[in-house]
Write an enzyme that holds these catalytic residues in place. Structure first.
Site, PDB file in Angstrom:
ATOM      1  N   SER A   1       0.754  -1.099  -0.066  1.00  0.00           N
ATOM      2  CA  SER A   1       0.015  -0.020   0.050  1.00  0.00           C
ATOM      3  C   SER A   1       0.802   1.067  -0.002  1.00  0.00           C
ATOM      4  O   SER A   1       2.030   1.063   0.191  1.00  0.00           O
ATOM      5  CB  SER A   1      -0.770  -0.122   1.068  1.00  0.00           C
ATOM      6  OG  SER A   1       0.037   0.022   2.366  1.00  0.00           O
TER       7      SER A   1
ATOM      8  N   ASP B   1      -0.985  -1.675  -4.156  1.00  0.00           N
ATOM      9  CA  ASP B   1      -2.509  -1.827  -3.682  1.00  0.00           C
ATOM     10  C   ASP B   1      -3.110  -0.412  -3.342  1.00  0.00           C
ATOM     11  O   ASP B   1      -2.427   0.324  -2.839  1.00  0.00           O
ATOM     12  CB  ASP B   1      -2.371  -2.660  -2.281  1.00  0.00           C
ATOM     13  CG  ASP B   1      -3.572  -3.222  -1.847  1.00  0.00           C
ATOM     14  OD1 ASP B   1      -4.670  -3.072  -2.675  1.00  0.00           O
ATOM     15  OD2 ASP B   1      -3.893  -3.227  -0.574  1.00  0.00           O
ATOM     16  N   HIS B   2      -4.133  -0.028  -3.949  1.00  0.00           N
ATOM     17  CA  HIS B   2      -5.072   1.024  -3.673  1.00  0.00           C
ATOM     18  C   HIS B   2      -4.172   2.375  -4.081  1.00  0.00           C
ATOM     19  O   HIS B   2      -4.159   3.369  -3.158  1.00  0.00           O
ATOM     20  CB  HIS B   2      -5.599   1.048  -2.355  1.00  0.00           C
ATOM     21  CG  HIS B   2      -6.418   0.163  -2.014  1.00  0.00           C
ATOM     22  ND1 HIS B   2      -7.998   0.390  -2.364  1.00  0.00           N
ATOM     23  CD2 HIS B   2      -6.452  -0.954  -1.216  1.00  0.00           C
ATOM     24  CE1 HIS B   2      -8.557  -0.877  -1.975  1.00  0.00           C
ATOM     25  NE2 HIS B   2      -7.759  -1.579  -1.342  1.00  0.00           N
TER      26      HIS B   2
ATOM     27  N   ASP C   1      -7.141   3.626  -7.613  1.00  0.00           N
ATOM     28  CA  ASP C   1      -8.370   3.274  -6.772  1.00  0.00           C
ATOM     29  C   ASP C   1      -9.189   4.693  -6.968  1.00  0.00           C
ATOM     30  O   ASP C   1      -9.010   5.532  -6.146  1.00  0.00           O
ATOM     31  CB  ASP C   1      -8.054   3.135  -5.234  1.00  0.00           C
ATOM     32  CG  ASP C   1      -9.416   2.789  -4.592  1.00  0.00           C
ATOM     33  OD1 ASP C   1     -10.379   2.923  -5.136  1.00  0.00           O
ATOM     34  OD2 ASP C   1      -9.451   2.559  -3.574  1.00  0.00           O
TER      35      ASP C   1
ATOM     36  N   HIS D   1     -12.675  -4.031   4.132  1.00  0.00           N
ATOM     37  CA  HIS D   1     -11.430  -4.033   4.584  1.00  0.00           C
ATOM     38  C   HIS D   1     -11.215  -4.173   6.325  1.00  0.00           C
ATOM     39  O   HIS D   1     -12.105  -3.559   6.704  1.00  0.00           O
ATOM     40  CB  HIS D   1     -10.127  -2.972   4.086  1.00  0.00           C
ATOM     41  CG  HIS D   1     -10.202  -2.749   2.562  1.00  0.00           C
ATOM     42  ND1 HIS D   1     -11.037  -2.436   1.831  1.00  0.00           N
ATOM     43  CD2 HIS D   1      -9.206  -3.521   1.865  1.00  0.00           C
ATOM     44  CE1 HIS D   1     -10.611  -2.400   0.608  1.00  0.00           C
ATOM     45  NE2 HIS D   1      -9.466  -3.158   0.657  1.00  0.00           N
ATOM     46  N   GLY D   2     -10.375  -4.759   6.752  1.00  0.00           N
ATOM     47  CA  GLY D   2     -10.113  -4.930   8.387  1.00  0.00           C
ATOM     48  C   GLY D   2     -11.005  -5.973   8.902  1.00  0.00           C
ATOM     49  O   GLY D   2     -11.640  -6.826   8.048  1.00  0.00           O
TER      50      GLY D   2
ATOM     51  N   HIS E   1     -11.401  -7.770  -2.741  1.00  0.00           N
ATOM     52  CA  HIS E   1     -10.604  -7.355  -1.411  1.00  0.00           C
ATOM     53  C   HIS E   1     -11.165  -7.594  -0.310  1.00  0.00           C
ATOM     54  O   HIS E   1     -12.489  -7.859  -0.413  1.00  0.00           O
ATOM     55  CB  HIS E   1     -10.663  -5.643  -1.637  1.00  0.00           C
ATOM     56  CG  HIS E   1      -9.878  -4.996  -2.758  1.00  0.00           C
ATOM     57  ND1 HIS E   1      -8.817  -4.235  -2.466  1.00  0.00           N
ATOM     58  CD2 HIS E   1      -9.688  -5.481  -3.875  1.00  0.00           C
ATOM     59  CE1 HIS E   1      -8.264  -3.871  -3.432  1.00  0.00           C
ATOM     60  NE2 HIS E   1      -8.715  -4.500  -4.444  1.00  0.00           N
TER      61      HIS E   1
ATOM     62  N   ASN F   1      -7.565 -10.594  -1.985  1.00  0.00           N
ATOM     63  CA  ASN F   1      -6.413  -9.911  -1.327  1.00  0.00           C
ATOM     64  C   ASN F   1      -6.582 -10.015   0.297  1.00  0.00           C
ATOM     65  O   ASN F   1      -7.783 -10.053   0.731  1.00  0.00           O
ATOM     66  CB  ASN F   1      -6.892  -8.242  -1.656  1.00  0.00           C
ATOM     67  CG  ASN F   1      -6.497  -7.871  -2.852  1.00  0.00           C
ATOM     68  OD1 ASN F   1      -6.111  -8.495  -3.881  1.00  0.00           O
ATOM     69  ND2 ASN F   1      -6.448  -6.604  -3.210  1.00  0.00           N
TER      70      ASN F   1
ATOM     71  N   THR G   1      -5.244  -7.998   6.617  1.00  0.00           N
ATOM     72  CA  THR G   1      -5.524  -7.881   8.344  1.00  0.00           C
ATOM     73  C   THR G   1      -5.074  -9.210   8.867  1.00  0.00           C
ATOM     74  O   THR G   1      -4.479  -9.246   9.985  1.00  0.00           O
ATOM     75  CB  THR G   1      -6.971  -7.651   8.570  1.00  0.00           C
ATOM     76  OG1 THR G   1      -7.168  -6.119   7.712  1.00  0.00           O
ATOM     77  CG2 THR G   1      -7.014  -7.468   9.842  1.00  0.00           C
TER      78      THR G   1
HETATM   79  P1  13P Z   1      -8.074  -7.178   4.596  1.00  0.00           P
HETATM   80  O1  13P Z   1      -7.035  -6.250   5.403  1.00  0.00           O
HETATM   81  O2  13P Z   1      -9.291  -7.204   5.335  1.00  0.00           O
HETATM   82  O3  13P Z   1      -7.686  -8.747   4.482  1.00  0.00           O
HETATM   83  O4  13P Z   1      -8.252  -6.718   3.059  1.00  0.00           O
HETATM   84  C1  13P Z   1      -6.970  -6.505   2.237  1.00  0.00           C
HETATM   85  C2  13P Z   1      -6.966  -5.912   1.101  1.00  0.00           C
HETATM   86  O5  13P Z   1      -8.072  -5.763   0.300  1.00  0.00           O
HETATM   87  C3  13P Z   1      -5.945  -5.043   0.628  1.00  0.00           C
HETATM   88  O6  13P Z   1      -6.265  -4.364  -0.686  1.00  0.00           O
END
Ligand code: 13P
Length: 273
Positions: free
Chosen positions: A47, A79-80, A101, A173-174, A201, A223, A226
């Site tokens: 990221s 990523d993003h 993104d 995410h998370g 994601h 993806n 977390t």
């Molecule tokens: P998580 O952190 O929920 O696994 O998502 C990761 C992600 O999508 C990174 O782009």
């Protein structure tokens, strides 16, 4: 082999490839040990904040050197990416793939910046991923109204020429506060409306069978961040509470193993082993 070709191969075979975020040498090593032991390829993701933490040149060279040393087939992916400028810097640094993104921008603007990055990436032969719909980022509220619409997905892919598309179908995410539910019907509609490889994601916390269902219905890249970050830190914290050891080369290995364990499980899952 270019990542865009590999994604099409996976799409044909009904399997998915794991895209794992790394943060430092230790998390990178955990991911690659798992990929090596499973003899499966992997996408290494960074990221913008991880790039800022490591430094772009170190991050790119570290990933390349590690892939070579661990003898794993892999690709380096942004990523993003928030701006074409960042995507351009990553391409210059040797990334194989970038995500732009524009998902929080109006549809037309998302098309515009994605097209810009697709054009830019052509000269590098690089893969480009975009996002359509709203997948909540850390700290954001989940929003069902933001799910990807199949008709828009087709228009978006045709207008931009993007190689892979992240779709909003219920993941975020998370960690999840309650069990997530993926809208597989919607995924099937998107899959029928466009041939582009689809990306999920926010795979952390998605139950195994639900993830496999998504792969059976068109998800090609999964993806994960977390769960592996959490495994690493939990192991490290418990170790630090139980020892006075100051040799970090003795303290980190069990945390690397914890990452290896979770990544091994996910690689088996997404590669339909
Ligand atoms: P998580 O952190 O929920 O696994 O998502 C990761 C992600 O999508 C990174 O782009």
């Amino acid at each position: 082999m270019k990542l865009q070709e590999k994604l099409l191969q996976y799409q044909q075979s009904g399997r998915a490839i794991l895209a794992a975020n790394f943060y430092n040498y230790e998390t990178l090593a955990g991911i690659l040990r798992a990929a090596q032991a499973e003899n499966e390829p992997v996408i290494l993701q960074l990221s913008e904040s991880s790039i800022n933490y490591l430094g772009l040149e170190i991050a790119a060279k570290l990933a390349r050197a590690a892939l070579s040393q661990f003898r794993v087939q892999g690709w380096l992916h942004l990523d993003h990416g928030a701006t074409p400028e960042l995507a351009g810097r990553c391409l210059d640094a040797g990334f194989d793939s970038v995500m732009i993104d524009g998902s929080e921008k109006p549809f037309e603007e998302n098309i515009k910046i994605t097209s810009q990055v697709v054009k830019m990436a052509e000269a590098y032969g690089a893969n480009v991923e975009a996002e359509l719909g709203f997948i909540a980022k850390l700290g954001q509220q989940h929003d069902v109204d933001g799910f990807t619409k199949a008709s828009q997905a087709r228009e978006f892919v045709e207008s931009t020429g993007v190689n892979a598309l992240a779709v909003a179908i219920g993941s975020s995410h998370g960690f999840y506060k309650q069990e997530p539910k993926l809208d597989i019907g919607r995924l099937m509609e998107i899959r029928q409306s466009t041939a582009v490889p689809l990306v999920l994601h926010g795979a952390s916390g998605i139950p195994d069978e639900m993830l496999r269902d998504a792969i059976r219905n068109g998800i090609v890249k999964v993806n994960l961040a977390t769960e592996s970050k959490n495994a690493f830190m939990k192991e490290l914290k418990s170790l630090l509470f139980s020892t006075d050891e100051i040799d970090l080369r003795k303290v980190f290995p069990p945390a690397i193993d914890a990452v290896k364990e979770i990544i091994t499980h996910k690689i088996r899952l997404v590669s339909m082993k």
